[in-house]
Design a protein around this motif. Sequence first.
Motif, short mmCIF file in Angstrom:
data_model
loop_
_atom_site.label_atom_id
_atom_site.label_comp_id
_atom_site.label_asym_id
_atom_site.label_seq_id
_atom_site.Cartn_x
_atom_site.Cartn_y
_atom_site.Cartn_z
N ALA A 57 0.83 -1.13 0.06
CA ALA A 57 0.16 0.04 -0.01
C ALA A 57 0.86 1.24 -0.04
O ALA A 57 0.55 2.33 -0.57
N PHE A 99 -3.05 -2.84 -9.65
CA PHE A 99 -3.60 -3.63 -8.56
C PHE A 99 -3.25 -5.19 -8.74
O PHE A 99 -2.81 -5.67 -7.51
N SER A 104 -9.65 -10.06 -2.68
CA SER A 104 -8.71 -8.73 -2.46
C SER A 104 -9.39 -7.89 -3.04
O SER A 104 -10.22 -7.83 -3.91
N GLU A 106 -9.10 -2.82 -3.03
CA GLU A 106 -8.37 -1.66 -2.90
C GLU A 106 -9.30 -0.39 -2.79
O GLU A 106 -10.03 -0.28 -3.68
N THR A 130 -3.71 4.67 0.38
CA THR A 130 -4.04 3.19 -0.12
C THR A 130 -4.48 2.39 0.90
O THR A 130 -3.66 2.14 1.84
N ILE A 137 -5.22 -1.50 1.11
CA ILE A 137 -5.66 -2.72 0.51
C ILE A 137 -6.19 -3.93 1.63
O ILE A 137 -5.56 -3.95 2.61
#
Length: 157
Positions: A62, A80, A96, A98, A150, A152
Amino acid sequence: MSKILKINVLIIFLFSFFVVTSYAQVSEEKAIAQKTLQLINNYRQSKGLPPFVEQTLVYESALEHSMSMARSGRMNHQNFDKRIKKLSKTLKVGASAENVAFNEGLDNPAEMAFQQWKESQGHNRNMLDRTYTHTGLAVTKTKQGAYYFTQIFIQIR
């Protein structure tokens, strides 16, 4: 004082100033990231969900992305898939997602990033998704005072 000694003293002073200034900025960025994560975890717990577990490798990923956005001056999700693929080499990553954010000129950038995410359907869904158990949240501040966030989210199988 000789000219060489004066130059050495000046170099040491400038280096010390750079190190102290850099450390102060990193501390501020880390504190903002921690405050943002605290807001998110409190929000999750208010909805009956467990808090995210911080994961160092996810944080580092991140941070790299926040730094990249700050350098380019553009908020994005570029690469990503590559970030997740790299994490998957070490961690057993399942699902996952983001979230990214940008703000500047605010007294409380952590609160603003959290509110932006909370008010966005997709970002809010990521914060409240029970599937994601681990996270890394990083902030980078530019020289102009802009903050790039960011976060994640991952599921570790």
